[in-house]
Design an enzyme around this catalytic site. Structure first.
Site, PDB file in Angstrom:
ATOM      1  N   HIS A   1       4.380 -44.864   2.410  1.00  0.00           N
ATOM      2  CA  HIS A   1       5.830 -45.043   2.363  1.00  0.00           C
ATOM      3  C   HIS A   1       6.425 -44.316   1.159  1.00  0.00           C
ATOM      4  O   HIS A   1       5.704 -43.870   0.256  1.00  0.00           O
ATOM      5  CB  HIS A   1       6.205 -46.525   2.295  1.00  0.00           C
ATOM      6  CG  HIS A   1       5.747 -47.210   1.038  1.00  0.00           C
ATOM      7  ND1 HIS A   1       4.434 -47.560   0.816  1.00  0.00           N
ATOM      8  CD2 HIS A   1       6.414 -47.585  -0.076  1.00  0.00           C
ATOM      9  CE1 HIS A   1       4.319 -48.132  -0.363  1.00  0.00           C
ATOM     10  NE2 HIS A   1       5.509 -48.153  -0.936  1.00  0.00           N
TER      11      HIS A   1
ATOM     12  N   ASP B   1       9.421 -45.347  -1.521  1.00  0.00           N
ATOM     13  CA  ASP B   1      10.317 -46.450  -1.898  1.00  0.00           C
ATOM     14  C   ASP B   1      11.773 -46.024  -1.763  1.00  0.00           C
ATOM     15  O   ASP B   1      12.131 -44.891  -2.098  1.00  0.00           O
ATOM     16  CB  ASP B   1      10.104 -46.842  -3.368  1.00  0.00           C
ATOM     17  CG  ASP B   1       8.692 -47.329  -3.656  1.00  0.00           C
ATOM     18  OD1 ASP B   1       8.018 -47.797  -2.733  1.00  0.00           O
ATOM     19  OD2 ASP B   1       8.278 -47.222  -4.826  1.00  0.00           O
TER      20      ASP B   1
ATOM     21  N   HIS C   1       3.333 -42.830  -1.151  1.00  0.00           N
ATOM     22  CA  HIS C   1       2.201 -43.518  -1.791  1.00  0.00           C
ATOM     23  C   HIS C   1       1.706 -44.660  -0.911  1.00  0.00           C
ATOM     24  O   HIS C   1       2.401 -45.096   0.013  1.00  0.00           O
ATOM     25  CB  HIS C   1       2.536 -43.977  -3.213  1.00  0.00           C
ATOM     26  CG  HIS C   1       3.716 -44.892  -3.314  1.00  0.00           C
ATOM     27  ND1 HIS C   1       5.012 -44.442  -3.292  1.00  0.00           N
ATOM     28  CD2 HIS C   1       3.790 -46.230  -3.439  1.00  0.00           C
ATOM     29  CE1 HIS C   1       5.847 -45.460  -3.408  1.00  0.00           C
ATOM     30  NE2 HIS C   1       5.131 -46.572  -3.485  1.00  0.00           N
TER      31      HIS C   1
ATOM     32  N   ARG D   1       6.561 -52.878 -12.199  1.00  0.00           N
ATOM     33  CA  ARG D   1       7.177 -51.642 -11.687  1.00  0.00           C
ATOM     34  C   ARG D   1       8.638 -51.552 -12.110  1.00  0.00           C
ATOM     35  O   ARG D   1       9.398 -52.505 -11.944  1.00  0.00           O
ATOM     36  CB  ARG D   1       7.093 -51.620 -10.160  1.00  0.00           C
ATOM     37  CG  ARG D   1       7.383 -50.254  -9.572  1.00  0.00           C
ATOM     38  CD  ARG D   1       7.295 -50.284  -8.061  1.00  0.00           C
ATOM     39  NE  ARG D   1       8.577 -50.629  -7.491  1.00  0.00           N
ATOM     40  CZ  ARG D   1       8.821 -50.721  -6.185  1.00  0.00           C
ATOM     41  NH1 ARG D   1       7.850 -50.515  -5.309  1.00  0.00           N
ATOM     42  NH2 ARG D   1      10.012 -51.021  -5.741  1.00  0.00           N
TER      43      ARG D   1
HETATM   44  C1  SIN Z   1       4.321 -49.780  -4.409  1.00  0.00           C
HETATM   45  O1  SIN Z   1       4.263 -49.493  -3.220  1.00  0.00           O
HETATM   46  O2  SIN Z   1       5.337 -49.603  -5.066  1.00  0.00           O
HETATM   47  C2  SIN Z   1       3.116 -50.366  -5.087  1.00  0.00           C
HETATM   48  C3  SIN Z   1       2.043 -49.386  -5.326  1.00  0.00           C
HETATM   49  C4  SIN Z   1       0.819 -50.026  -5.891  1.00  0.00           C
HETATM   50  O3  SIN Z   1       0.797 -51.237  -6.095  1.00  0.00           O
HETATM   51  O4  SIN Z   1      -0.153 -49.328  -6.144  1.00  0.00           O
END
Ligand code: SIN
Length: 279
Positions: free
Chosen positions: A101, A103, A255, A270
């Site tokens: 995906h 974000d 990612h 994050r």
């Molecule tokens: C995310 O998708 O923002 C998380 C990525 C992760 O936890 O490695």
């Protein structure tokens, strides 16, 4: 760690670079911030190791790159709403981000990117994969490239964050389904605002269909693009340690958080930085 000459060491794979020589807990000068912006534009995702950042230092680092997006869906750190917790508990089966995906593609102005800091990692597993969407576009045939450049796609958060069941699967780490009202239409191919490269800007997580086509009509084209973009030679893989940071550019990458550490805890902080209008 003291700041020294910055070294940019490209990662194995199609994208990514490790940055050495910086202690991100200290304020960065303009030249260092410029170097990091350049490295992000060149490599799509940059990695740092052995950083010891308090939440306020993580926030101060992120502010070098733009205003911070306060997440509408994620539980945030109690004292710092700028920090979204990406957490998986030992009794939780599903993880956040366990599919390819981008974000915030459902926002009218998608986020520039996210700065993910590992607070607690499982003894093994829990890596994150990244894929380069410039490479994905550049390796399509000129005929398909031209066709895609004439299309726009619809992106939505409703089928993910709008489902109360999704919040339950995430042990309540994600909530607020009534805020999942965002839909956005973006070109299928964007010009990256910093690198100038053309980028394939659709993703399996949030793109619902091609604008003006039905979902059924869109499925064949989108699935073909996703299968192409998932090629291992367009990827890099990051193995986390406590204090590791990945800073990815959302416009240029996908990612995927690998969910292979059942029974263990993984806890990440994050921060998402706002972007600019896409073209
Ligand atoms: C995310 O998708 O923002 C998380 C990525 C992760 O936890 O490695």
């Amino acid at each position: 760690m003291r700041n020294s000459k910055i070294e940019i060491r490209p990662s194995s794979g199609a994208l990514g670079a490790e940055i050495l020589g910086l202690d991100l807990a200290t304020p960065l000068d303009t030249a260092s911030v410029g170097t990091l912006k350049g490295a992000l534009a060149d490599h799509g995702v940059i990695f740092f190791r052995d950083q010891s950042l308090k939440p306020a230092e993580h926030i101060a680092f992120a502010r070098n790159f733009g205003p911070i997006n306060i997440n509408r869906f994620f539980k945030t750190d109690a004292a710092h709403p700028e920090i979204a917790e990406v957490r998986k508990e030992p009794d939780q089966a599903k993880n956040i981000g366990g599919n390819w995906h981008t974000d915030h593609s459902y926002d009218q102005i998608p986020a520039l990117g996210s700065i993910l800091l590992a607070r607690e990692v499982p003894p093994r597993g829990g890596d994150t994969l990244f894929a380069c969407m410039a490479k994905a576009f550049e390796t399509l045939s000129p005929g398909l490239q031209r066709t895609l450049e004439g299309l726009r796609a619809v992106h939505s958060s409703r089928h993910v964050f709008g489902r109360p069941q999704y919040g339950r699967e995430m042990n309540g780490r994600i909530g607020n389904p009534e805020a999942a009202t965002q839909d956005a239409i973006h070109p299928v191919v964007i010009r990256h605002p910093d690198s100038g490269r053309k980028i394939l800007f659709v993703n399996p997580g949030f793109t619902t269909h091609i604008d003006g086509w039905t979902e059924a009509e869109s499925k064949g084209l989108l699935e073909m693009l996703y299968q192409h973009a998932r090629r291992p030679d367009f990827q890099t893989r990051f193995q986390w340690r406590e204090g590791s940071i990945a800073f990815w550019d959302n416009r240029a990458t996908w990612h995927y958080a690998v969910n292979d550490y059942q029974g263990e805890r993984r806890m990440m902080h994050r921060i998402t930085v706002e972007g600019v209008a896409l073209q």
